[in-house]
Design an enzyme around this catalytic site. Structure first.
Site, mmCIF file in Angstrom:
data_model
loop_
_atom_site.group_PDB
_atom_site.id
_atom_site.type_symbol
_atom_site.label_atom_id
_atom_site.label_comp_id
_atom_site.label_asym_id
_atom_site.label_seq_id
_atom_site.Cartn_x
_atom_site.Cartn_y
_atom_site.Cartn_z
ATOM 1 N N SER A 240 -39.184 8.390 47.316
ATOM 2 C CA SER A 240 -37.899 8.243 46.624
ATOM 3 C C SER A 240 -37.124 7.109 47.282
ATOM 4 C CB SER A 240 -37.093 9.544 46.711
ATOM 5 O OG SER A 240 -36.767 9.833 48.066
ATOM 6 N N LYS A 241 -35.942 6.839 46.767
ATOM 7 C CA LYS A 241 -35.139 5.725 47.263
ATOM 8 C C LYS A 241 -34.814 5.858 48.744
ATOM 9 C CE LYS A 241 -32.994 4.450 42.862
ATOM 10 N NZ LYS A 241 -31.723 4.309 42.129
ATOM 11 N N ARG A 242 -34.724 7.081 49.221
ATOM 12 C CA ARG A 242 -34.364 7.248 50.636
ATOM 13 C C ARG A 242 -35.475 6.786 51.576
ATOM 14 N NH1 ARG A 242 -36.381 11.853 53.114
ATOM 15 N NH2 ARG A 242 -37.440 13.350 51.771
ATOM 16 N N HIS A 243 -36.689 6.623 51.037
ATOM 17 C CA HIS A 243 -37.790 6.133 51.860
ATOM 18 C C HIS A 243 -37.816 4.610 51.953
ATOM 19 C CE1 HIS A 243 -39.418 10.193 50.723
ATOM 20 N NE2 HIS A 243 -39.678 10.177 52.006
ATOM 21 N N GLY A 244 -36.951 3.948 51.224
ATOM 22 C CA GLY A 244 -36.937 2.489 51.267
ATOM 23 C C GLY A 244 -37.122 1.889 49.893
#
Length: 466
Positions: A240-244
């Site tokens: 997801s976006k939190r992974h980069g």
């Protein structure tokens, strides 16, 4: 059988990293088998599909060097074929007209939820008598799915997967306004494009059961399915976006080379022994579906960076210089002249062994093309006290007759240090501060050779005016 595969993204955003891996697996499978790789843009969701997203997908595939065969197929242009297939199902008794309104369907789901029953469509219009047809309502068409038995898929990655038909309801294949739905469109397009193998993410596995029923209802051969696991983050959670960054364009901006990203994506869920760095030629030769794993792959940015460093070391010096030139021009606020560009090419052998991304390579190269006087950081200034500057002032005379090569320059500097009764480092560190503006760099004699006689002497004069 000749292999024909496709990559079929929806143009609702950038080319996702998971989509890029799906495209890569399809491309490699086609090239391995001497088959065909086709590109279809599934743009039937007109509200969310954009031309900018189509352009981003095409640009991302081209940057990754995943070339497709034949023209791009826009799914929206094939709506008439989709509708014709729905009518064919109706005429064959494998579909029926459904007159339920959205409000009626929602009320039915509310009752089912309250009573603890399945939320699947209850089939109330499946055997509707002619006299019970509501007046003035445009019907949707639903697939008359089998209610008994099982639907079985022999998946090339997941193995044999079975679902009881009672768990699948009669899905809508043609809406009341005449527009086709996703599962019908995919089946018709894959059939008409002669797709033999459908390689896609395992989030589509449920769709495969429904699509198999549509294939059979139309009397068409079902392609082979291969549903590959999704990519997770390093923490094991769904990416997801939190992974980069998630889009291929973002990895390009971060300074990754396309061959590095291809190699890394290839190793996410596929393996060939212990091989880590795999050339495109090797990948085409080795790739098949038999060694695609069933478990989710974990995306690790550090591993990608390390692999990118390998490909930077292997890359052509001229290519790297051209790739980082725009980054340097942006940082310096001015274009590079031909001399600076040539200097970059000659500097690459000393710069690229330690860089993992293009911006990092550009940062390391900036001192080569910086305008004089170059900035000198505080650590380097500490090496430019008056005794050090005195040593620098004596260097031009020592270098006057030296051939301007790395080896000759080292000999001349060593001789100058001996003549002054000091160690080589007593001269080399102030020299590095004057020429580079920092305390770390490639070998200082290599730096001198790349900078050239005039630039080297001018930088020495800037740091130790006399």
């Amino acid at each position: 059988m000749s292999v024909v595969v496709r990559f079929a993204p929806s143009p609702t955003g950038f080319l996702h990293i998971g989509g890029a891996r799906t495209a890569l697996f399809n491309w490699l499978f086609a090239r391995h088998h001497g088959g065909v790789f086709r590109l279809r843009i599934e743009d039937t969701d007109r509200a969310r599909s954009t031309e900018a997203a189509v352009a981003a997908i095409v640009d991302g595939l081209r940057w990754l060097e995943l070339d497709w065969d034949d023209d791009i197929v826009m799914q929206s242009s094939r709506a008439m074929s989709h509708a014709a297939a729905a009518r064919q199902l109706l005429e064959a008794g494998h579909a029926y007209r459904c007159y339920c309104t959205p409000e009626e369907l929602e009320a039915s789901r509310v009752r089912a939820r309250a009573e603890g029953r399945t939320l699947l469509y209850d089939g109330r219009c499946r055997d509707l008598a002619a006299g019970d047809v509501p007046a003035g309502r445009a019907p949707a068409l639903r697939l008359k799915a089998p209610r008994e038995g099982e639907t079985v898929i022999h998946d090339r990655v997941q193995g044999t997967v079975t679902v009881a038909n009672q768990q699948l309801d009669d899905l809508i294949i043609l809406r009341a306004d005449g527009t086709p739905t996703y599962n019908l469109s995919v089946v018709v397009d894959d059939h008409d494009m002669a797709i033999t193998h459908v390689i896609r993410g395992d989030d589509h596995l449920t769709n495969a059961f429904r699509q198999t029923q549509i294939y059979r209802g139309l009397g068409w051969d079902v392609p082979e399915f291969a549903h590959i696991p999704l990519i997770h983050g390093a923490d094991g959670a769904k990416l997801s976006k939190r992974h980069g960054a998630l889009g291929v364009d973002a990895y390009r901006e971060m300074g990754f080379l396309p061959e590095a990203l291809r190699n890394y994506l290839l190793r996410l869920g596929w393996s060939h022994g212990d091989a880590e760095t795999i050339s495109t030629r090797e990948a085409i030769h080795w790739f098949d579906l038999d060694t695609v794993g069933r478990g989710p792959a974990r995306f690790d940015m550090a591993k990608l960076a390390n692999l990118n460093g390998h490909y930077i070391r292997e890359a052509d010096d001229l290519r790297l210089a051209r790739l980082i030139a725009p980054l340097l021009e942006r940082a310096l606020g001015r274009p590079l002249d031909d001399e600076a560009k040539d200097r970059l090419v000659r500097a690459m052998p000393g710069l690229k062994p330690r860089a993992k991304t293009l911006p990092e390579l550009a940062d390391r190269a900036q001192f080569y093309v910086a305008p004089r006087p170059i900035p000198i950081d505080d650590k380097a200034k500490a090496h430019l006290d008056e005794p050090a500057r005195e040593l620098l002032r004596a260097l031009p005379a020592s270098l006057a007759s030296a051939p301007w090569t790395e080896t000759s320059l080292e000999e001349a500097i060593r001789a100058a240090a001996e003549a002054k009764g000091v160690k080589l480092g007593d001269v080399a560190q102030p020299l590095r501060a004057a020429l580079v503006g920092a305390t770390a760099s490639p070998g200082i004699f290599q730096v001198m050779e790349v900078l050239g006689r005039a630039e080297t002497l001018a930088r020495i004069a800037d740091a130790a005016p006399g």
